[in-house]
Design a protein around this motif. Structure first.
Motif, PDB file in Angstrom:
ATOM      1  N   GLY A 122     -29.289   2.608 -12.408  1.00  0.00           N
ATOM      2  CA  GLY A 122     -30.363   2.777 -11.399  1.00  0.00           C
ATOM      3  C   GLY A 122     -30.463   4.413 -11.265  1.00  0.00           C
ATOM      4  O   GLY A 122     -29.942   5.064 -11.776  1.00  0.00           O
ATOM      5  N   THR A 123     -31.581   4.522 -10.171  1.00  0.00           N
ATOM      6  CA  THR A 123     -31.838   6.054 -10.015  1.00  0.00           C
ATOM      7  C   THR A 123     -30.971   6.385  -8.585  1.00  0.00           C
ATOM      8  O   THR A 123     -31.055   7.774  -8.506  1.00  0.00           O
ATOM      9  N   ARG A 124     -30.360   5.573  -7.942  1.00  0.00           N
ATOM     10  CA  ARG A 124     -29.703   6.193  -6.779  1.00  0.00           C
ATOM     11  C   ARG A 124     -28.526   6.629  -7.122  1.00  0.00           C
ATOM     12  O   ARG A 124     -27.549   6.014  -8.067  1.00  0.00           O
ATOM     13  N   ARG A 125     -27.900   7.801  -6.805  1.00  0.00           N
ATOM     14  CA  ARG A 125     -26.497   8.275  -6.933  1.00  0.00           C
ATOM     15  C   ARG A 125     -25.676   7.497  -5.875  1.00  0.00           C
ATOM     16  O   ARG A 125     -25.379   7.611  -4.713  1.00  0.00           O
ATOM     17  N   THR A 126     -25.151   6.574  -6.696  1.00  0.00           N
ATOM     18  CA  THR A 126     -23.830   5.560  -5.802  1.00  0.00           C
ATOM     19  C   THR A 126     -22.759   6.469  -5.299  1.00  0.00           C
ATOM     20  O   THR A 126     -22.175   6.245  -4.268  1.00  0.00           O
ATOM     21  N   THR A 127     -22.372   7.675  -5.993  1.00  0.00           N
ATOM     22  CA  THR A 127     -21.215   8.357  -5.330  1.00  0.00           C
ATOM     23  C   THR A 127     -21.613   9.265  -4.132  1.00  0.00           C
ATOM     24  O   THR A 127     -20.885   9.238  -3.110  1.00  0.00           O
ATOM     25  N   SER A 128     -22.953   9.690  -3.979  1.00  0.00           N
ATOM     26  CA  SER A 128     -23.362   9.998  -2.665  1.00  0.00           C
ATOM     27  C   SER A 128     -23.263   9.092  -1.765  1.00  0.00           C
ATOM     28  O   SER A 128     -23.206   9.209  -0.514  1.00  0.00           O
ATOM     29  N   LEU A 129     -23.685   7.860  -2.116  1.00  0.00           N
ATOM     30  CA  LEU A 129     -23.792   6.794  -0.888  1.00  0.00           C
ATOM     31  C   LEU A 129     -22.192   6.251  -0.827  1.00  0.00           C
ATOM     32  O   LEU A 129     -21.840   6.212   0.552  1.00  0.00           O
ATOM     33  N   ASP A 130     -21.277   6.484  -1.633  1.00  0.00           N
ATOM     34  CA  ASP A 130     -19.916   6.063  -1.221  1.00  0.00           C
ATOM     35  C   ASP A 130     -19.411   7.027  -0.372  1.00  0.00           C
ATOM     36  O   ASP A 130     -18.536   6.970   0.670  1.00  0.00           O
ATOM     37  N   ALA A 131     -19.721   8.456  -0.474  1.00  0.00           N
ATOM     38  CA  ALA A 131     -19.234   9.574   0.006  1.00  0.00           C
ATOM     39  C   ALA A 131     -19.771   9.386   1.657  1.00  0.00           C
ATOM     40  O   ALA A 131     -19.089   9.714   2.490  1.00  0.00           O
ATOM     41  N   ALA A 132     -21.072   9.316   1.571  1.00  0.00           N
ATOM     42  CA  ALA A 132     -21.890   8.895   2.973  1.00  0.00           C
ATOM     43  C   ALA A 132     -20.918   7.652   3.656  1.00  0.00           C
ATOM     44  O   ALA A 132     -20.734   7.760   5.056  1.00  0.00           O
ATOM     45  N   LEU A 133     -20.786   6.675   3.143  1.00  0.00           N
ATOM     46  CA  LEU A 133     -20.088   5.474   3.975  1.00  0.00           C
ATOM     47  C   LEU A 133     -18.613   5.988   4.229  1.00  0.00           C
ATOM     48  O   LEU A 133     -18.165   5.720   5.434  1.00  0.00           O
ATOM     49  N   THR A 134     -17.877   6.709   3.191  1.00  0.00           N
ATOM     50  CA  THR A 134     -16.382   7.168   3.711  1.00  0.00           C
ATOM     51  C   THR A 134     -16.465   8.223   4.983  1.00  0.00           C
ATOM     52  O   THR A 134     -15.910   7.955   5.959  1.00  0.00           O
ATOM     53  N   ILE A 135     -17.305   9.033   5.047  1.00  0.00           N
ATOM     54  CA  ILE A 135     -17.643   9.838   6.020  1.00  0.00           C
ATOM     55  C   ILE A 135     -18.031   9.078   7.460  1.00  0.00           C
ATOM     56  O   ILE A 135     -17.338   9.486   8.546  1.00  0.00           O
ATOM     57  N   THR A 136     -18.918   8.080   7.332  1.00  0.00           N
ATOM     58  CA  THR A 136     -19.492   7.263   8.480  1.00  0.00           C
ATOM     59  C   THR A 136     -18.047   6.579   8.921  1.00  0.00           C
ATOM     60  O   THR A 136     -17.869   6.602  10.218  1.00  0.00           O
ATOM     61  N   VAL A 137     -17.321   6.142   8.291  1.00  0.00           N
ATOM     62  CA  VAL A 137     -16.279   5.133   8.517  1.00  0.00           C
ATOM     63  C   VAL A 137     -15.333   6.061   9.175  1.00  0.00           C
ATOM     64  O   VAL A 137     -14.898   5.467  10.355  1.00  0.00           O
ATOM     65  N   VAL A 138     -14.843   7.071   8.731  1.00  0.00           N
ATOM     66  CA  VAL A 138     -14.035   7.954   9.258  1.00  0.00           C
ATOM     67  C   VAL A 138     -14.345   8.683  10.541  1.00  0.00           C
ATOM     68  O   VAL A 138     -13.500   8.578  11.599  1.00  0.00           O
ATOM     69  N   ILE A 139     -15.581   8.989  10.736  1.00  0.00           N
ATOM     70  CA  ILE A 139     -16.185   9.372  12.096  1.00  0.00           C
ATOM     71  C   ILE A 139     -16.053   8.363  13.192  1.00  0.00           C
ATOM     72  O   ILE A 139     -16.009   8.254  14.409  1.00  0.00           O
ATOM     73  N   ILE A 140     -16.596   6.982  12.646  1.00  0.00           N
ATOM     74  CA  ILE A 140     -16.402   5.864  13.587  1.00  0.00           C
ATOM     75  C   ILE A 140     -14.908   5.612  14.161  1.00  0.00           C
ATOM     76  O   ILE A 140     -14.874   5.367  15.352  1.00  0.00           O
ATOM     77  N   CYS A 141     -14.156   5.741  13.096  1.00  0.00           N
ATOM     78  CA  CYS A 141     -12.643   5.409  13.522  1.00  0.00           C
ATOM     79  C   CYS A 141     -12.044   6.564  14.382  1.00  0.00           C
ATOM     80  O   CYS A 141     -11.262   6.255  15.067  1.00  0.00           O
ATOM     81  N   ALA A 142     -12.482   7.824  14.154  1.00  0.00           N
ATOM     82  CA  ALA A 142     -12.131   8.821  15.149  1.00  0.00           C
ATOM     83  C   ALA A 142     -12.688   8.684  16.568  1.00  0.00           C
ATOM     84  O   ALA A 142     -11.958   8.823  17.416  1.00  0.00           O
TER      85      ALA A 142
END
Length: 173
Positions: free
Chosen positions: A60-80
């Motif tokens: 694929g052309t999408r960088r899945t690592t960037s999407l994983d990082a975005a998911l991780t940051i989003t989850v941490v912000i929501i939990c905080a």
């Protein structure tokens, strides 16, 4: 779903404590039940990061690592945010720290890194207290919400984990 469970459990548990054996203090250590709640979030996050379809992701052309990082940051912000909303700001810091620990351990031990937060919590409970209510500074997780060194350690650990997530290749299978 994991973030909703996180908020629900924090609201239900509140400031309840349990007494667990401590090897270093020679007695029991008082631990808040809320220390264990971030494990739900870190386990769900690891499941999401490790769930993959190898061929489509590689081609694929999408960088899945960037999407994983975005998911991780989003989850941490929501939990905080949830932690502050229910009156337990240390819970958000603990999600930050334990997520960073898990992502850093993932580089070395792969999927088994889902156990790193649990291993850290058990280590803290058994050898992390000087006296019943006085944790060592290295423990981070049982420290009060206003401890600046615990917040700094959590931020450093999360930054290290996020950089490991972005810099390491995902293994097939």
């Amino acid at each position: 779903m994991a973030t909703a469970s996180f908020g629900l459990l924090l609201g239900i548990i509140g400031d309840q404590t349990v007494f667990l054996p401590s090897l270093t203090s020679g007695s029991t250590a008082s631990a808040r039940l809320a220390l264990f709640v971030p494990v739900i979030v870190t386990a769900a996050l690891m499941f999401c990061i490790e769930s993959r379809l190898y061929s489509p992701e590689v081609s694929g052309t999408r960088r899945t690592t960037s999407l994983d990082a975005a998911l991780t940051i989003t989850v941490v912000i929501i939990c905080a945010t949830i932690g502050y909303a229910v009156g337990q700001p240390a819970a958000g810091r603990n999600v930050l720290f334990l997520t960073g620990l898990m992502l850093t351990a993932r580089v070395i031990i792969g999927k088994a890194a889902v156990m790193a937060p649990i291993a850290w919590l058990l280590t803290v409970l058994f050898v992390g207290f000087r006296t019943a209510n006085d944790p060592y500074p290295w423990t981070v997780v049982p420290e009060p919400a206003d401890a600046p060194y615990a917040a700094a350690a959590a931020l450093i650990m999360f930054t290290a984990g996020l950089s490991c997530l972005l810099r390491t290749a995902r293994n097939a299978a």
